[in-house]
Design a protein around this motif. Structure first.
Motif, PDB file in Angstrom:
ATOM      1  N   TYR A 220       0.743  -1.030  -0.115  1.00 27.27           N
ATOM      2  CA  TYR A 220      -0.109  -0.289  -0.057  1.00 27.27           C
ATOM      3  C   TYR A 220       1.039   1.313   0.177  1.00 27.27           C
ATOM      4  CZ  TYR A 220      -4.046  -2.774   0.882  1.00 27.27           C
ATOM      5  OH  TYR A 220      -5.069  -3.776   0.874  1.00 27.27           O
ATOM      6  N   ALA A 221       1.921   1.132   0.786  1.00 21.86           N
ATOM      7  CA  ALA A 221       2.846   2.246   0.725  1.00 21.86           C
ATOM      8  C   ALA A 221       3.498   2.672  -0.526  1.00 21.86           C
ATOM      9  CB  ALA A 221       4.083   2.263   1.603  1.00 21.86           C
ATOM     10  N   LEU A 222       3.879   1.820  -1.189  1.00 24.16           N
ATOM     11  CA  LEU A 222       4.362   1.752  -2.997  1.00 24.16           C
ATOM     12  C   LEU A 222       3.119   2.196  -3.701  1.00 24.16           C
ATOM     13  CD1 LEU A 222       6.597  -1.391  -3.260  1.00 24.16           C
ATOM     14  CD2 LEU A 222       7.338   1.051  -2.896  1.00 24.16           C
ATOM     15  N   LYS A 223       2.054   1.722  -3.398  1.00 24.22           N
ATOM     16  CA  LYS A 223       0.884   2.278  -4.326  1.00 24.22           C
ATOM     17  C   LYS A 223       0.671   3.755  -4.188  1.00 24.22           C
ATOM     18  CE  LYS A 223      -2.103  -1.798  -4.713  1.00 24.22           C
ATOM     19  NZ  LYS A 223      -3.484  -2.351  -4.348  1.00 24.22           N
ATOM     20  N   SER A 224       0.948   4.294  -2.931  1.00 21.66           N
ATOM     21  CA  SER A 224       0.604   5.650  -2.682  1.00 21.66           C
ATOM     22  C   SER A 224       2.042   6.539  -3.038  1.00 21.66           C
ATOM     23  CB  SER A 224       0.222   5.753  -1.223  1.00 21.66           C
ATOM     24  OG  SER A 224       1.452   5.553  -0.433  1.00 21.66           O
ATOM     25  N   SER A 225       2.901   5.754  -3.472  1.00 22.29           N
ATOM     26  CA  SER A 225       4.233   6.548  -3.824  1.00 22.29           C
ATOM     27  C   SER A 225       4.626   6.240  -5.221  1.00 22.29           C
ATOM     28  CB  SER A 225       5.399   5.967  -3.121  1.00 22.29           C
ATOM     29  OG  SER A 225       5.020   5.975  -1.590  1.00 22.29           O
ATOM     30  N   PHE A 226       3.638   6.454  -5.998  1.00 19.48           N
ATOM     31  CA  PHE A 226       3.540   6.158  -7.536  1.00 19.48           C
ATOM     32  C   PHE A 226       4.399   7.353  -8.018  1.00 19.48           C
ATOM     33  CE2 PHE A 226       0.320   2.708  -8.293  1.00 19.48           C
ATOM     34  CZ  PHE A 226       1.401   1.774  -8.396  1.00 19.48           C
ATOM     35  N   LYS A 227       3.912   8.642  -7.756  1.00 17.23           N
ATOM     36  CA  LYS A 227       4.348   9.845  -8.145  1.00 17.23           C
ATOM     37  C   LYS A 227       6.087   9.931  -7.849  1.00 17.23           C
ATOM     38  CE  LYS A 227       3.775  14.964  -7.870  1.00 17.23           C
ATOM     39  NZ  LYS A 227       3.147  16.161  -7.285  1.00 17.23           N
ATOM     40  N   GLU A 228       6.358   9.619  -6.589  1.00 19.29           N
ATOM     41  CA  GLU A 228       7.698   9.500  -6.195  1.00 19.29           C
ATOM     42  C   GLU A 228       8.659   8.527  -6.962  1.00 19.29           C
ATOM     43  OE1 GLU A 228       5.148   9.474  -4.045  1.00 19.29           O
ATOM     44  OE2 GLU A 228       5.399  11.529  -2.992  1.00 19.29           O
ATOM     45  N   LEU A 229       7.973   7.381  -7.299  1.00 19.65           N
ATOM     46  CA  LEU A 229       8.886   6.445  -8.083  1.00 19.65           C
ATOM     47  C   LEU A 229       8.878   6.876  -9.613  1.00 19.65           C
ATOM     48  CD1 LEU A 229       7.028   3.260  -6.614  1.00 19.65           C
ATOM     49  CD2 LEU A 229       9.138   3.915  -6.295  1.00 19.65           C
ATOM     50  N   GLY A 230       7.854   7.443 -10.042  1.00 21.62           N
ATOM     51  CA  GLY A 230       7.979   8.104 -11.192  1.00 21.62           C
ATOM     52  C   GLY A 230       9.011   8.924 -11.409  1.00 21.62           C
ATOM     53  N   LEU A 231       9.236   9.933 -10.299  1.00 26.60           N
ATOM     54  CA  LEU A 231      10.415  11.012 -10.336  1.00 26.60           C
ATOM     55  C   LEU A 231      11.644  10.115 -10.435  1.00 26.60           C
ATOM     56  CD1 LEU A 231       8.841  13.786  -7.880  1.00 26.60           C
ATOM     57  CD2 LEU A 231       9.258  13.830 -10.364  1.00 26.60           C
ATOM     58  N   LEU A 232      11.881   8.968  -9.338  1.00 27.37           N
ATOM     59  CA  LEU A 232      12.945   8.386  -9.548  1.00 27.37           C
ATOM     60  C   LEU A 232      13.348   7.693 -10.691  1.00 27.37           C
ATOM     61  CD1 LEU A 232      15.587   6.995  -7.747  1.00 27.37           C
ATOM     62  CD2 LEU A 232      13.746   5.154  -7.111  1.00 27.37           C
ATOM     63  N   LEU A 233      12.305   7.055 -11.606  1.00 25.87           N
ATOM     64  CA  LEU A 233      12.826   6.659 -12.717  1.00 25.87           C
ATOM     65  C   LEU A 233      12.994   7.779 -13.828  1.00 25.87           C
ATOM     66  CD1 LEU A 233      10.041   3.903 -12.949  1.00 25.87           C
ATOM     67  CD2 LEU A 233      12.478   3.482 -12.542  1.00 25.87           C
ATOM     68  N   MET A 234      12.490   8.954 -13.787  1.00 21.95           N
ATOM     69  CA  MET A 234      12.569   9.769 -14.569  1.00 21.95           C
ATOM     70  C   MET A 234      14.097  10.385 -14.471  1.00 21.95           C
ATOM     71  SD  MET A 234      10.835  13.652 -15.146  1.00 21.95           S
ATOM     72  CE  MET A 234      11.382  14.204 -13.706  1.00 21.95           C
ATOM     73  N   TYR A 235      14.359  10.814 -13.328  1.00 20.80           N
ATOM     74  CA  TYR A 235      15.813  10.948 -12.984  1.00 20.80           C
ATOM     75  C   TYR A 235      16.785  10.077 -13.475  1.00 20.80           C
ATOM     76  CZ  TYR A 235      13.724  14.505  -9.635  1.00 20.80           C
ATOM     77  OH  TYR A 235      13.006  15.195  -9.175  1.00 20.80           O
ATOM     78  N   LEU A 236      16.583   8.971 -13.348  1.00 20.27           N
ATOM     79  CA  LEU A 236      17.585   7.947 -13.619  1.00 20.27           C
ATOM     80  C   LEU A 236      17.710   7.762 -15.282  1.00 20.27           C
ATOM     81  CD1 LEU A 236      17.115   5.126 -11.158  1.00 20.27           C
ATOM     82  CD2 LEU A 236      19.076   6.440 -11.210  1.00 20.27           C
ATOM     83  N   ALA A 237      16.463   7.897 -15.931  1.00 20.35           N
ATOM     84  CA  ALA A 237      16.521   7.820 -17.417  1.00 20.35           C
ATOM     85  C   ALA A 237      17.220   8.906 -18.041  1.00 20.35           C
ATOM     86  CB  ALA A 237      14.767   7.719 -17.996  1.00 20.35           C
ATOM     87  N   VAL A 238      17.159  10.087 -17.563  1.00 18.83           N
ATOM     88  CA  VAL A 238      17.721  11.348 -18.050  1.00 18.83           C
ATOM     89  C   VAL A 238      19.141  11.241 -17.848  1.00 18.83           C
ATOM     90  CG1 VAL A 238      17.998  13.759 -17.766  1.00 18.83           C
ATOM     91  CG2 VAL A 238      15.620  12.943 -17.669  1.00 18.83           C
ATOM     92  N   GLY A 239      19.290  10.706 -16.566  1.00 20.52           N
ATOM     93  CA  GLY A 239      20.784  10.754 -16.287  1.00 20.52           C
ATOM     94  C   GLY A 239      21.668   9.469 -17.125  1.00 20.52           C
ATOM     95  N   ILE A 240      20.910   8.405 -17.177  1.00 16.84           N
ATOM     96  CA  ILE A 240      21.340   7.051 -18.227  1.00 16.84           C
ATOM     97  C   ILE A 240      21.753   7.920 -19.635  1.00 16.84           C
ATOM     98  CG2 ILE A 240      20.811   4.840 -18.923  1.00 16.84           C
ATOM     99  CD1 ILE A 240      19.332   4.569 -16.311  1.00 16.84           C
ATOM    100  N   PHE A 241      20.856   8.501 -20.211  1.00 20.24           N
ATOM    101  CA  PHE A 241      20.842   8.979 -21.640  1.00 20.24           C
ATOM    102  C   PHE A 241      22.066   9.706 -21.603  1.00 20.24           C
ATOM    103  CE2 PHE A 241      19.796  11.906 -25.105  1.00 20.24           C
ATOM    104  CZ  PHE A 241      19.475  10.861 -26.092  1.00 20.24           C
ATOM    105  N   VAL A 242      22.205  10.816 -20.875  1.00 23.96           N
ATOM    106  CA  VAL A 242      23.207  11.731 -20.941  1.00 23.96           C
ATOM    107  C   VAL A 242      24.687  11.380 -20.765  1.00 23.96           C
ATOM    108  CG1 VAL A 242      24.130  13.970 -19.742  1.00 23.96           C
ATOM    109  CG2 VAL A 242      21.621  13.690 -20.301  1.00 23.96           C
ATOM    110  N   PHE A 243      24.506  10.235 -19.781  1.00 24.41           N
ATOM    111  CA  PHE A 243      26.163  10.065 -19.600  1.00 24.41           C
ATOM    112  C   PHE A 243      26.414   8.780 -20.399  1.00 24.41           C
ATOM    113  CE2 PHE A 243      24.907  11.806 -15.158  1.00 24.41           C
ATOM    114  CZ  PHE A 243      25.929  12.700 -15.223  1.00 24.41           C
TER     115      PHE A 243
END
Length: 395
Positions: free
Chosen positions: A226-249
């Motif tokens: 249930y905690a992960l369900k309520s943290s979809f927005k934060e998990l999405g931010l985490l994946l977005m940060y990593l995706a941008v960094g992976i592409f750039v580096f």
């Protein structure tokens, strides 16, 4: 005064939302003047009271059955309580423990079946699981099947039961066994033996889904879900940060390493793997930079990776702690409501309501069970008297 001067009202910190609503009703002030941030807090408190009322109603329903219902309905409720609520009786608790043990045994057997020393050769020389392990697996599947069928038959809402996430996991844990059995005995007539074996092997991999059945017997895993369900927005931010960094580096690493004759960066898509294991600080070492600029790029990438991963973690932890504390508060409040009902009852024991003299009174009590906005009492006496509960006093 706030409505008169500013046209809106705010709740001060430390004030009970329900008491504040009572004050608004007393002064005939509409809740539309309440600010949006305060409305959210008020709605959360209402939801808590409704959840408390639902839990109390569930406990009261578990204490006995309505004599006006048919025999099948009473049997259905008994089976549902027996399978879904281990705390209801000692046999139900034993059944829950057995189910937990079958899940563990089935998972262990699945792992042991992949050890080459424990495998045997069939008539065609292929390595298959040991017959003893197959028999244990079959026994576990039979238990899971009986358990699922009983729960499905006794479910009050079968459509909701079938579409529930945990019940879908149960089906995924059972279905591969029967599909593999059908393909093994009937599939060879319709397709080549090699295709049948590949299909059976793919289905057997799905057996790993049964480990998720442990969440049914673990409140900690349920809280995490249930905690992960309520943290979809934060998990999405985490994946977005990593995706941008992976592409750039990865692009920078590929560009900087092209000047080296023995470069391991053959293309940007291949460099994605290096960027992933670097930003997550895993660092397998199969791909690494050899130029000075490439090493500086790698150092920058894992420093940025640490920051990108650390930033959303705190809100996710807060959501977990918030949900866990909320569940404990609701459990405590439910116990307080039941204790107060015992004090107001004539016999001082909820199970005393099950006597013939009080059955009609119990039906009336259940029909009046509600979460009041002005108070959280539960009328249990024959006379309609309102009593403030311990929960309301704590507010």
């Amino acid at each position: 005064m706030e409505v008169y001067y500013y046209g809106e009202v705010h709740m001060k910190k430390g004030i009970c939302p329900i008491c504040f609503q009572n004050e608004m009703e007393f002064w005939k002030v509409d809740l539309c003047f309440l600010d949006e941030c305060c409305k959210i807090h008020l709605n959360e408190k209402k939801e808590e009271l409704e959840e408390i009322a639902r839990r109390v109603q569930t406990i009261l329903d578990d204490l006995g059955f309505d004599t006006t219902e048919s025999r099948w309905k009473r049997f259905q409720k008994y089976v549902w309580k027996f399978m879904e609520k281990p705390e209801s009786s000692f046999p139900a608790r034993v059944t829950a423990v057995l189910s937990f043990l079958f899940i563990l045994i089935s998972s262990i057997v699945m792992c042991l079946g992949t050890i080459p020393d424990l495998q045997v050769e069939d008539s065609e020389g292929n390595h298959v699981e040991h017959p003893t392990l197959d028999n244990i697996e079959t026994a576990c599947i039979i238990w899971f099947t009986i358990e699922y069928v009983l729960r499905l038959m006794s479910s009050p809402n079968k459509l909701h039961f079938a579409l529930s996430f945990m019940n879908i996991i149960d089906v995924l844990a059972i279905l591969p066994f029967y599909v593999s059995l059908i393909l093994t005995h009937l599939g060879t007539r319709m397709m080549e033996l090699t295709n049948v074996q590949q299909a059976v092997q793919a289905l057997r991999i799905m057996r790993i889904a049964r480990i998720f059945k442990l969440a049914r017997h673990s409140s900690g895993l349920q809280t995490l879900t249930y905690a992960l369900k309520s943290s979809f927005k934060e998990l999405g931010l985490l994946l977005m940060y990593l995706a941008v960094g992976i592409f750039v580096f990865s692009a920078l690493g590929y560009t900087m390493e092209q000047s080296h004759p023995e470069t391991l960066f053959k293309s940007i898509p291949q460099s994605f793997w290096w960027a992933i294991i670097t930003m997550t600080t895993v660092g397998y070492g199969d791909i690494y930079p050899k130029t000075t600029l490439g090493k500086l790029n790698a150092a920058t990438s894992f420093l940025c990776g640490v920051i990108a991963i650390a930033l959303p973690i705190h809100p996710i932890i807060n959501n977990f702690v918030k949900y866990y504390n909320k569940q404990r508060v609701l459990e405590t409040a439910t116990k307080h409501e039941l204790e107060l009902m015992e004090l107001h009852s004539s016999g001082g024991d909820l199970r005393g309501f099950k006597s013939e003299a009080h059955r009609s009174e119990e039906v009336k009590m259940r029909s009046h069970l509600k979460a009041s906005h002005s108070d959280t009492f539960i009328p249990v006496l024959s006379k309609e008297k309102h009593h403030r509960t311990r929960l309301q006093s704590c507010k």
